[in-house]
Design a protein around this motif. Structure first.
Motif, PDB file in Angstrom:
ATOM      1  N   ASP A  95      55.308  33.060  60.028  1.00  0.00           N
ATOM      2  CA  ASP A  95      54.549  34.311  60.074  1.00  0.00           C
ATOM      3  C   ASP A  95      53.055  34.071  60.254  1.00  0.00           C
ATOM      4  O   ASP A  95      52.366  34.840  60.934  1.00  0.00           O
ATOM      5  CB  ASP A  95      54.782  35.114  58.793  1.00  0.00           C
ATOM      6  N   SER A  96      52.557  33.013  59.662  1.00  0.00           N
ATOM      7  CA  SER A  96      51.115  32.760  59.748  1.00  0.00           C
ATOM      8  C   SER A  96      50.712  32.034  61.024  1.00  0.00           C
ATOM      9  O   SER A  96      49.525  32.033  61.383  1.00  0.00           O
ATOM     10  CB  SER A  96      50.663  31.940  58.540  1.00  0.00           C
ATOM     11  N   ALA A  97      51.699  31.392  61.715  1.00  0.00           N
ATOM     12  CA  ALA A  97      51.335  30.578  62.876  1.00  0.00           C
ATOM     13  C   ALA A  97      50.731  31.414  63.996  1.00  0.00           C
ATOM     14  O   ALA A  97      49.769  31.002  64.645  1.00  0.00           O
ATOM     15  CB  ALA A  97      52.555  29.815  63.387  1.00  0.00           C
ATOM     16  N   GLY A  98      51.282  32.610  64.245  1.00  0.00           N
ATOM     17  CA  GLY A  98      50.805  33.426  65.350  1.00  0.00           C
ATOM     18  C   GLY A  98      49.793  34.478  64.965  1.00  0.00           C
ATOM     19  O   GLY A  98      49.453  35.343  65.793  1.00  0.00           O
ATOM     20  N   ALA A  99      49.309  34.415  63.747  1.00  0.00           N
ATOM     21  CA  ALA A  99      48.330  35.416  63.316  1.00  0.00           C
ATOM     22  C   ALA A  99      46.969  35.142  63.938  1.00  0.00           C
ATOM     23  O   ALA A  99      46.631  34.005  64.281  1.00  0.00           O
ATOM     24  CB  ALA A  99      48.212  35.416  61.791  1.00  0.00           C
ATOM     25  N   LEU A 100      46.189  36.203  64.078  1.00  0.00           N
ATOM     26  CA  LEU A 100      44.818  36.051  64.577  1.00  0.00           C
ATOM     27  C   LEU A 100      43.978  35.289  63.560  1.00  0.00           C
ATOM     28  O   LEU A 100      44.184  35.409  62.341  1.00  0.00           O
ATOM     29  CB  LEU A 100      44.188  37.415  64.830  1.00  0.00           C
ATOM     30  N   ARG A 145      49.095  32.181  70.985  1.00  0.00           N
ATOM     31  CA  ARG A 145      49.659  32.643  69.711  1.00  0.00           C
ATOM     32  C   ARG A 145      51.192  32.643  69.765  1.00  0.00           C
ATOM     33  O   ARG A 145      51.863  32.259  68.793  1.00  0.00           O
ATOM     34  CB  ARG A 145      49.152  34.046  69.383  1.00  0.00           C
ATOM     35  N   GLU A 146      51.749  33.060  70.874  1.00  0.00           N
ATOM     36  CA  GLU A 146      53.207  33.054  71.008  1.00  0.00           C
ATOM     37  C   GLU A 146      53.760  31.632  70.938  1.00  0.00           C
ATOM     38  O   GLU A 146      54.780  31.377  70.282  1.00  0.00           O
ATOM     39  CB  GLU A 146      53.614  33.698  72.328  1.00  0.00           C
ATOM     40  N   LEU A 147      53.083  30.695  71.593  1.00  0.00           N
ATOM     41  CA  LEU A 147      53.522  29.304  71.542  1.00  0.00           C
ATOM     42  C   LEU A 147      53.428  28.745  70.129  1.00  0.00           C
ATOM     43  O   LEU A 147      54.303  27.989  69.681  1.00  0.00           O
ATOM     44  CB  LEU A 147      52.688  28.457  72.502  1.00  0.00           C
ATOM     45  N   GLN A 148      52.390  29.098  69.409  1.00  0.00           N
ATOM     46  CA  GLN A 148      52.258  28.638  68.031  1.00  0.00           C
ATOM     47  C   GLN A 148      53.381  29.195  67.156  1.00  0.00           C
ATOM     48  O   GLN A 148      53.933  28.479  66.309  1.00  0.00           O
ATOM     49  CB  GLN A 148      50.896  29.058  67.479  1.00  0.00           C
ATOM     50  N   THR A 149      53.748  30.461  67.381  1.00  0.00           N
ATOM     51  CA  THR A 149      54.835  31.053  66.600  1.00  0.00           C
ATOM     52  C   THR A 149      56.162  30.389  66.923  1.00  0.00           C
ATOM     53  O   THR A 149      56.952  30.067  66.022  1.00  0.00           O
ATOM     54  CB  THR A 149      54.913  32.562  66.877  1.00  0.00           C
ATOM     55  N   GLU A 303      53.516  22.434  75.591  1.00  0.00           N
ATOM     56  CA  GLU A 303      53.041  23.619  76.313  1.00  0.00           C
ATOM     57  C   GLU A 303      51.773  24.183  75.694  1.00  0.00           C
ATOM     58  O   GLU A 303      50.856  24.634  76.395  1.00  0.00           O
ATOM     59  CB  GLU A 303      54.145  24.677  76.343  1.00  0.00           C
ATOM     60  N   ARG A 304      51.711  24.182  74.362  1.00  0.00           N
ATOM     61  CA  ARG A 304      50.509  24.684  73.707  1.00  0.00           C
ATOM     62  C   ARG A 304      49.298  23.797  74.016  1.00  0.00           C
ATOM     63  O   ARG A 304      48.177  24.290  74.179  1.00  0.00           O
ATOM     64  CB  ARG A 304      50.738  24.749  72.192  1.00  0.00           C
ATOM     65  N   THR A 305      49.540  22.490  74.101  1.00  0.00           N
ATOM     66  CA  THR A 305      48.453  21.578  74.458  1.00  0.00           C
ATOM     67  C   THR A 305      47.976  21.836  75.882  1.00  0.00           C
ATOM     68  O   THR A 305      46.769  21.805  76.166  1.00  0.00           O
ATOM     69  CB  THR A 305      48.919  20.120  74.299  1.00  0.00           C
ATOM     70  N   TRP A 306      48.914  22.082  76.788  1.00  0.00           N
ATOM     71  CA  TRP A 306      48.516  22.428  78.150  1.00  0.00           C
ATOM     72  C   TRP A 306      47.728  23.730  78.189  1.00  0.00           C
ATOM     73  O   TRP A 306      46.817  23.899  78.997  1.00  0.00           O
ATOM     74  CB  TRP A 306      49.752  22.551  79.034  1.00  0.00           C
ATOM     75  N   ALA A 307      48.096  24.667  77.308  1.00  0.00           N
ATOM     76  CA  ALA A 307      47.378  25.944  77.278  1.00  0.00           C
ATOM     77  C   ALA A 307      45.928  25.785  76.820  1.00  0.00           C
ATOM     78  O   ALA A 307      45.098  26.681  77.068  1.00  0.00           O
ATOM     79  CB  ALA A 307      48.104  26.936  76.371  1.00  0.00           C
ATOM     80  N   ASP A 308      45.615  24.671  76.167  1.00  0.00           N
ATOM     81  CA  ASP A 308      44.229  24.437  75.747  1.00  0.00           C
ATOM     82  C   ASP A 308      43.290  24.200  76.932  1.00  0.00           C
ATOM     83  O   ASP A 308      42.068  24.137  76.746  1.00  0.00           O
ATOM     84  CB  ASP A 308      44.156  23.238  74.792  1.00  0.00           C
TER      85      ASP A 308
END
Length: 455
Positions: A95-100, A145-149, A303-308
């Motif tokens: 729940d906390s991973a995709g939070a702002l 945020r979606e990738l983190q979730t 994928e999240r790393t690529w998004a950086d």
């Protein structure tokens, strides 16, 4: 049963099985000396314990069966409780991973010395040249945020599978400990029974000696057997207490707390097809499932790393309040500039290596799983075949030899040592049958752990 104690255990069980037969022979010979017709020898068999419950029964005392121990351990074992708490913590992180990110609030005091307006230095808002109240909200780039979730969810699923694997390991340890407790308990009961029977044999031998039907060596031998059995009983009781203490430790109980006498375990399955076991293991083994979730988490992390490569943003809203003038509002838009390309590329290569490592770990787990299932299956099959041969061929032959030797002893054609040797051969066969059954049951427990279910 441990190999270091095999000799002691064999001697204890041999004494327990030999003595009743010898008592029957002694009683027969004594009856012959008194002029009474001999009775036909009776066949010997293992004592049968009550059948064990197939499922956890609230009325079943703790220690009587495996199901009750497993149910108790789920709520009391501290190592499993720690793993369960870690799994719950991983689930909460989803729940906390995709939070702002939390916003920032700033208060900026312009001209706090009041040099432009005249006055003294102050840090009180509203009494300086201008007070600015700023609210800033960081915004991750699109899709991050979606990738983190999704990554946190995959890691939570991995933790859940690891919890299942931890439980299977604990269940196997409890099953093996219970089987050792069961064997030690049965040996202790046989030792107590054989000690009582040895006392009767000593009396019968003394009676024959007084009648001149037995030499003095027979009396001394019976007394020596009583002493040996008492020494063996000490070791058996020590093993039983150690097995009970080990079980209590797995249940988070004091070592001295009592356990119920173990009941007879359920019957072993006749056949276990190896290909079906391998398929069930690949489908149900939680270690494989955990590795699959770890692969998914590594891919999402890549994928999240690529998004950086794409920037993050921030939005700010400022309220300007000059002293003695009208307030105004400012809107701010901030963009993070991804300039540190070398560090970013290193993180991307790291993520790619982590995906390759996760794939390799799953392949290693699958290979290890197949080898362990094959080894356990071979042990189980060999033990079952050994039991079949012992029960169907060698045991009847040993029983027939024993009966024939008894009959010859009653008519004076063989001596006491021949009867003893025939009884020992029968005991060795029964002991081998018992050892094969224990070996098969241990292998079955291992297979149940590997396939992730009871068989």
């Amino acid at each position: 049963m441990h190999s270091s104690n095999a000799g002691t255990q064999r001697r204890a069980l041999a004494a327990a099985l030999l003595i009743p037969g010898l008592l029957a022979v002694a009683a027969t010979v004594q009856a012959q000396g008194a002029g009474t017709p001999p009775a036909p020898p009776a066949a010997r068999s293992f004592p049968v314990a009550p059948a064990a419950a197939t499922a956890a029964d609230p009325a079943t005392p703790l220690g009587a069966d495996i199901a009750g121990l497993l149910q108790h351990a789920r709520g009391t074992n501290p190592a499993f409780a720690a793993q369960r708490a870690e799994t719950a913590a991983a689930r909460e992180r989803v729940d906390s991973a995709g939070a702002l990110p939390d916003p920032n609030f700033q208060v900026e005091l312009m001209d706090f010395t009041n040099e432009m307006r005249g006055g003294g230095t102050t840090l009180v808002p509203g009494q300086v040249g201008e007070t600015r109240y700023r609210f800033i909200q960081p915004l991750p780039g699109w899709g991050k945020r979606e990738l983190q979730t999704r990554t946190a969810a995959a890691k939570a699923d991995e933790a859940t599978a690891r919890l299942d694997a931890e439980w299977l390991d604990l269940a196997l340890t409890i099953k093996q400990a219970w089987l050792r407790y069961y064997a030690a308990d049965r040996e202790a009961a046989l030792a107590r029974e054989s000690l009582a029977l040895l006392g009767g044999l000593e009396e019968a031998t003394l009676a024959r000696y007084r009648q001149g039907l037995a030499p003095q060596q027979a009396v001394l031998r019976a007394q020596r057997e009583i002493t040996s059995q008492r020494l063996a009983q000490v070791g058996i009781e020590q093993r039983r207490r150690a097995a009970a203490a080990a079980l209590n430790g797995l249940l988070a109980r004091a070592p001295h707390e009592p356990l119920a006498a173990p009941a007879e375990p359920s019957a072993l399955p006749a056949v276990l097809p190896l290909p079906a076991l391998v398929e069930r293991a690949r489908a149900n083994n939680p270690a494989l499932s955990a590795d699959a979730h770890a692969i998914e988490a590594a891919r999402l992390e890549r994928e999240r790393t690529w998004a950086d490569r794409y920037p993050d943003y921030s939005i700010g809203l400022t309220n300007n309040r000059p002293r003695g003038e009208d307030q105004s509002w400012d809107l701010m838009f901030e963009v993070m500039i991804p300039l540190q390309q070398s560090a970013r590329r290193a993180r991307e290569r790291e993520a790619a290596h982590m995906v390759a490592a996760a794939d390799a770990k799953r392949e290693a787990t699958a290979s290890r799983l197949g080898g362990e299932i094959g080894s356990a299956w071979a042990t189980f099959t060999s033990a079952q075949e050994t039991q079949r041969l012992l029960r169907g061929t060698l045991l009847p032959q040993a029983q027939a030899t024993r009966d024939a030797t008894r009959s010859a002893f009653e008519t004076g054609r063989v001596d006491f040592d021949a009867v003893l040797e025939a009884e020992r051969q029968l005991v060795d066969t029964r002991m081998s049958l018992l050892q094969a059954e224990v070996e098969a049951r241990m292998a079955l427990f291992e297979i149940e752990k590997l396939v992730g279910e009871s068989l």
